[in-house]
Design a protein around this motif. Structure first.
Motif, PDB file in Angstrom:
ATOM      1  N   UNK A 236       0.854  -1.193   0.000  1.00 40.35           N
ATOM      2  CA  UNK A 236       0.000   0.000   0.000  1.00 40.35           C
ATOM      3  C   UNK A 236       0.885   1.237   0.000  1.00 40.35           C
ATOM      4  N   UNK A 237       0.704   2.086  -1.012  1.00 41.32           N
ATOM      5  CA  UNK A 237       1.458   3.332  -1.138  1.00 41.32           C
ATOM      6  C   UNK A 237       0.479   4.486  -1.313  1.00 41.32           C
ATOM      7  N   UNK A 238       0.986   5.706  -1.285  1.00 43.86           N
ATOM      8  CA  UNK A 238       0.111   6.870  -1.327  1.00 43.86           C
ATOM      9  C   UNK A 238      -0.425   7.208  -2.714  1.00 43.86           C
ATOM     10  N   UNK A 239       0.425   7.214  -3.720  1.00 36.14           N
ATOM     11  CA  UNK A 239      -0.047   7.706  -5.012  1.00 36.14           C
ATOM     12  C   UNK A 239       0.506   6.981  -6.216  1.00 36.14           C
ATOM     13  N   UNK A 240       0.056   7.461  -7.357  1.00 25.91           N
ATOM     14  CA  UNK A 240       0.409   6.872  -8.646  1.00 25.91           C
ATOM     15  C   UNK A 240       1.916   6.937  -8.905  1.00 25.91           C
ATOM     16  N   UNK A 241       2.548   8.040  -8.541  1.00 29.53           N
ATOM     17  CA  UNK A 241       3.989   8.181  -8.750  1.00 29.53           C
ATOM     18  C   UNK A 241       4.761   7.130  -7.959  1.00 29.53           C
ATOM     19  N   UNK A 242       4.319   6.890  -6.715  1.00 34.68           N
ATOM     20  CA  UNK A 242       4.950   5.843  -5.893  1.00 34.68           C
ATOM     21  C   UNK A 242       4.779   4.486  -6.563  1.00 34.68           C
ATOM     22  N   UNK A 243       3.560   4.188  -7.014  1.00 37.59           N
ATOM     23  CA  UNK A 243       3.282   2.896  -7.646  1.00 37.59           C
ATOM     24  C   UNK A 243       4.131   2.710  -8.895  1.00 37.59           C
TER      25      UNK A 243
ATOM     26  N   UNK B  20      13.083  18.670  -3.963  1.00 39.01           N
ATOM     27  CA  UNK B  20      12.448  19.506  -2.923  1.00 39.01           C
ATOM     28  C   UNK B  20      11.194  18.877  -2.349  1.00 39.01           C
ATOM     29  N   UNK B  21      11.121  17.549  -2.393  1.00 39.87           N
ATOM     30  CA  UNK B  21       9.986  16.817  -1.842  1.00 39.87           C
ATOM     31  C   UNK B  21      10.502  15.698  -0.951  1.00 39.87           C
ATOM     32  N   UNK B  22       9.609  15.196  -0.107  1.00 42.86           N
ATOM     33  CA  UNK B  22       9.927  14.082   0.778  1.00 42.86           C
ATOM     34  C   UNK B  22       8.964  12.959   0.438  1.00 42.86           C
ATOM     35  N   UNK B  23       9.473  11.802   0.037  1.00 43.88           N
ATOM     36  CA  UNK B  23       8.561  10.715  -0.257  1.00 43.88           C
ATOM     37  C   UNK B  23       9.218   9.480  -0.825  1.00 43.88           C
ATOM     38  N   UNK B  24       8.432   8.426  -0.905  1.00 50.04           N
ATOM     39  CA  UNK B  24       8.884   7.139  -1.430  1.00 50.04           C
ATOM     40  C   UNK B  24       9.400   7.297  -2.859  1.00 50.04           C
ATOM     41  N   UNK B  25       8.668   8.019  -3.696  1.00 49.13           N
ATOM     42  CA  UNK B  25       9.048   8.175  -5.102  1.00 49.13           C
ATOM     43  C   UNK B  25      10.333   8.983  -5.266  1.00 49.13           C
ATOM     44  N   UNK B  26      10.733   9.719  -4.241  1.00 52.76           N
ATOM     45  CA  UNK B  26      11.967  10.502  -4.303  1.00 52.76           C
ATOM     46  C   UNK B  26      13.173   9.715  -3.786  1.00 52.76           C
ATOM     47  N   UNK B  27      12.951   8.493  -3.344  1.00 52.12           N
ATOM     48  CA  UNK B  27      14.035   7.678  -2.802  1.00 52.12           C
ATOM     49  C   UNK B  27      14.682   6.861  -3.921  1.00 52.12           C
ATOM     50  N   UNK B  28      15.516   5.932  -3.530  1.00 52.00           N
ATOM     51  CA  UNK B  28      16.169   5.051  -4.499  1.00 52.00           C
ATOM     52  C   UNK B  28      15.640   3.627  -4.347  1.00 52.00           C
ATOM     53  N   UNK B  29      15.911   2.827  -5.338  1.00 50.62           N
ATOM     54  CA  UNK B  29      15.543   1.407  -5.287  1.00 50.62           C
ATOM     55  C   UNK B  29      16.187   0.760  -4.060  1.00 50.62           C
TER      56      UNK B  29
ATOM     57  N   UNK C   5      -1.250  -1.155  -4.301  1.00 50.01           N
ATOM     58  CA  UNK C   5      -2.493  -0.390  -4.192  1.00 50.01           C
ATOM     59  C   UNK C   5      -2.161   1.030  -3.751  1.00 50.01           C
ATOM     60  N   UNK C   6      -2.828   2.019  -4.331  1.00 50.87           N
ATOM     61  CA  UNK C   6      -2.628   3.402  -3.908  1.00 50.87           C
ATOM     62  C   UNK C   6      -3.815   3.869  -3.068  1.00 50.87           C
ATOM     63  N   UNK C   7      -3.505   4.749  -2.119  1.00 53.13           N
ATOM     64  CA  UNK C   7      -4.567   5.318  -1.286  1.00 53.13           C
ATOM     65  C   UNK C   7      -5.087   6.620  -1.889  1.00 53.13           C
ATOM     66  N   UNK C   8      -4.360   7.149  -2.862  1.00 52.13           N
ATOM     67  CA  UNK C   8      -4.704   8.437  -3.470  1.00 52.13           C
ATOM     68  C   UNK C   8      -4.741   9.543  -2.434  1.00 52.13           C
TER      69      UNK C   8
END
Length: 181
Positions: free
Chosen positions: A11-18, A92-101, A30-33
């Motif tokens: 379960x992740x927050x958004x489409x970019x994370x997915x 300039x953001x904090x999030x899963x999609x801004x991290x590395x594999x 699954x995204x929570x949107x």
């Protein structure tokens, strides 16, 4: 590149994370949107949790924490993978999609499910005081380092106790992590 397979529902927050996670992970994501998790999503996760693990991987920020709390209240056996905040900053953001594999795989490798959804630890608040993880001006910094090292995310002493219990981490493991600092 071979994708790493995982069992369960991530379960992740958004489409970019997915999209980011799908580039190297194979499994249901699954995204929570956002932090207003739709009731239909909660119901799907509840039903699915009877047959597969629910793994929550949200951004290490307030909306991510809100999503975790909501899912935990509805699905007590959910497993939480926590990202190291310092490895989630980009553009300039904090999030899963801004991290590395590598950072994501490290968080997934550190997660420990509570068997049968039951939480337990032999650590109590007095242990946190004795280890310098609560009650002193330097406690916060030390606690953050240990929580990151153990894959428990960010939190105060009460949150640390809760996550130690959820992940069934005992005092000897906590002492070992504290000694390594």
């Amino acid at each position: 590149m071979n994708k790493r397979k995982f069992d369960g529902i991530l379960v992740v927050e958004g489409k970019t994370d997915r999209e980011f996670l799908s580039s190297f992970l194979e499994g249901e994501i699954i995204t929570t949107n956002g932090s207003e998790v739709p009731r239909e999503t909660i119901e799907y996760l509840k039903t699915s949790s009877r047959s597969k693990p629910i793994i929550v991987l949200t951004d290490p920020d307030f909306p991510g924490l809100r999503i975790r709390k909501l899912i935990e209240s509805e699905i007590p056996g959910a497993i939480h993978a926590h990202m190291d905040r310092s490895k989630c900053i980009g553009r300039h953001k904090l999030g899963v999609a801004e991290s590395s594999q590598e950072a994501v795989l490290e968080a997934l490798d550190k997660m420990l499910p509570a068997p049968g959804g039951k939480s337990f630890t032999d650590v109590c608040y007095s242990d946190l005081l004795a280890l310098g993880l609560a009650g002193s001006p330097s406690s916060k910094d030390k606690r953050i380092k240990i929580m990151d090292k153990m894959g428990l995310g960010y939190g105060n002493a009460k949150t640390m106790l809760s996550r130690l219990a959820h992940n069934r981490i005992m005092l000897d493991k906590l002492k070992e992590a504290a000694d390594e600092l």
